[in-house]
Design a protein around this motif. Structure first.
Motif, short mmCIF file in Angstrom:
data_model
loop_
_atom_site.label_atom_id
_atom_site.label_comp_id
_atom_site.label_asym_id
_atom_site.label_seq_id
_atom_site.Cartn_x
_atom_site.Cartn_y
_atom_site.Cartn_z
N ASN A 149 89.97 -30.56 95.30
CA ASN A 149 91.03 -31.54 95.05
C ASN A 149 90.50 -32.76 94.30
OD1 ASN A 149 93.08 -30.06 96.35
ND2 ASN A 149 92.51 -30.84 98.35
N ARG A 150 89.30 -33.20 94.67
CA ARG A 150 88.72 -34.38 94.04
C ARG A 150 88.48 -34.17 92.55
NH1 ARG A 150 84.62 -34.50 97.03
NH2 ARG A 150 82.96 -33.91 95.61
N LEU A 151 88.05 -32.96 92.21
CA LEU A 151 87.72 -32.66 90.82
C LEU A 151 88.90 -32.01 90.07
CD1 LEU A 151 84.12 -31.24 91.39
CD2 LEU A 151 84.77 -33.53 90.67
N ASN A 152 90.04 -31.91 90.76
CA ASN A 152 91.24 -31.32 90.15
C ASN A 152 91.03 -29.88 89.68
OD1 ASN A 152 92.85 -33.70 90.41
ND2 ASN A 152 91.74 -34.58 88.66
N PHE A 153 90.20 -29.15 90.42
CA PHE A 153 90.00 -27.73 90.11
C PHE A 153 91.27 -26.94 90.42
CE2 PHE A 153 85.09 -27.51 90.64
CZ PHE A 153 84.95 -28.05 89.39
N ILE A 154 91.78 -27.19 91.64
CA ILE A 154 92.94 -26.45 92.13
C ILE A 154 93.51 -27.22 93.31
CG2 ILE A 154 91.55 -25.04 93.73
CD1 ILE A 154 93.38 -22.68 93.08
N ASP A 155 94.82 -27.18 93.49
CA ASP A 155 95.47 -27.85 94.61
C ASP A 155 95.18 -27.05 95.89
OD1 ASP A 155 97.07 -29.31 96.28
OD2 ASP A 155 98.96 -28.52 95.53
N SER A 156 94.38 -27.62 96.77
CA SER A 156 93.88 -26.85 97.93
C SER A 156 94.25 -27.52 99.24
CB SER A 156 92.35 -26.71 97.85
OG SER A 156 91.95 -26.28 96.58
N SER A 157 94.31 -26.70 100.30
CA SER A 157 94.61 -27.24 101.63
C SER A 157 93.93 -26.39 102.70
CB SER A 157 96.11 -27.26 101.88
OG SER A 157 96.63 -25.94 101.98
N LEU A 158 93.61 -27.03 103.83
CA LEU A 158 93.06 -26.33 104.99
C LEU A 158 93.91 -26.67 106.19
CD1 LEU A 158 90.92 -24.74 106.60
CD2 LEU A 158 89.62 -26.88 106.80
N THR A 159 94.38 -25.64 106.91
CA THR A 159 95.21 -25.82 108.10
C THR A 159 94.50 -25.17 109.29
OG1 THR A 159 97.22 -25.73 106.76
CG2 THR A 159 97.48 -25.43 109.13
N ILE A 160 94.41 -25.91 110.39
CA ILE A 160 93.80 -25.38 111.62
C ILE A 160 94.91 -25.12 112.64
CG2 ILE A 160 92.07 -25.75 113.41
CD1 ILE A 160 90.92 -25.80 110.61
#
Length: 250
Positions: free
Chosen positions: A138-149
């Motif tokens: 996300n910081r480098l704008n590679f891909i819109d990413s998310s982590l859900t627990i």
């Protein structure tokens, strides 16, 4: 007559006893041989597992250091260059932009500092390791990413965590390099009996027949999962994305 019958009975009894003794000895020998074979197999499996863990740790460290090198050269280097240019042309009106650029560069350095220490890489928890990767994308704008627990977090063996993280690293790398995806969602779900890790992108997908030609390494991921007693399942469709599911029994 009775004496002869007694001798015959004694003779037969002796033969039966000798046969039983020989059978017991043979059975014990077979059992011992199988036991030794099993012990050797277990020893070889343990040795292979330990070797794979070491190799996986090395791969994670190499991948991490490659990422750090890239960020230092391209990302932080560009921020410092931009800050230098801004300083050379600084005015009271744009001095705030210079400060923001320098602050962003400092934040990038702090993010990298968490991974520079080899012990940090070695001892990092699975959730934190995944989150750091997600944050980097996300910081480098590679891909819109998310982590859900989901569910109550359970304690996972450190060696198992290392292998699972490396599997995900390979999936992430393939997503960014090959999938042309714009979104990556990772879910870590805990139940009483197992941990389920899901990684899904919305990329171009692939057909099973194309996997070998694209170097996605499904066999490698599957073999690593088997090493820790887990199961890795891929599903993918053309233009509908790819999903990796890892099932690990607790």
């Amino acid at each position: 007559m009775e004496s002869e019958e007694s001798q015959i009975i004694l003779y037969i009894s002796t033969i039966i006893i000798v046969f039983i003794i020989i059978s017991i000895i043979l059975l014990f020998a077979v059992f011992q041989k199988r036991k030794n074979k099993l012990l050797l197999k277990q020893k070889a499996t343990k040795k292979r597992f330990e070797r794979e863990i070491i190799e996986t740790q090395i791969e994670i460290r190499e991948e991490t250091l490659r990422n750090i090198s890239w960020e230092l050269h391209d990302n932080i280097g560009q921020l410092l260059t931009l800050a230098k240019i801004q300083l050379q042309n600084a005015t009271p009106e744009n001095i705030k932009d210079v400060s923001q650029t320098i602050s962003k560069g400092l934040n990038e350095v702090r993010a990298l500092s968490k991974l520079i220490n080899p012990e940090a890489i070695k001892n990092i928890e699975l959730e934190e390791a995944i989150q750091l990767e997600i944050d980097r994308f996300n910081r480098l704008n590679f891909i819109d990413s998310s982590l859900t627990i989901k569910g109550k977090e359970q304690q996972i063996d450190k060696k198992v965590s290392i292998v699972i993280f490396r599997i995900l690293q390979e999936f992430f790398s393939n997503t960014i390099k090959h999938s042309k995806a714009s979104k990556l969602d990772v879910v870590l779900k805990y139940t009483e009996k197992e941990m389920i890790v899901s990684a899904q992108d919305n990329g171009i997908g692939f057909l099973a027949s194309e996997e070998k030609g694209k170097g996605i390494g499904l066999d490698n991921i599957s073999n690593r999962a088997k090493l820790i007693g887990a199961e890795a399942v891929f599903t993918s469709e053309k233009n509908k994305g790819t999903t990796l599911l890892i099932h690990y029994k607790l």
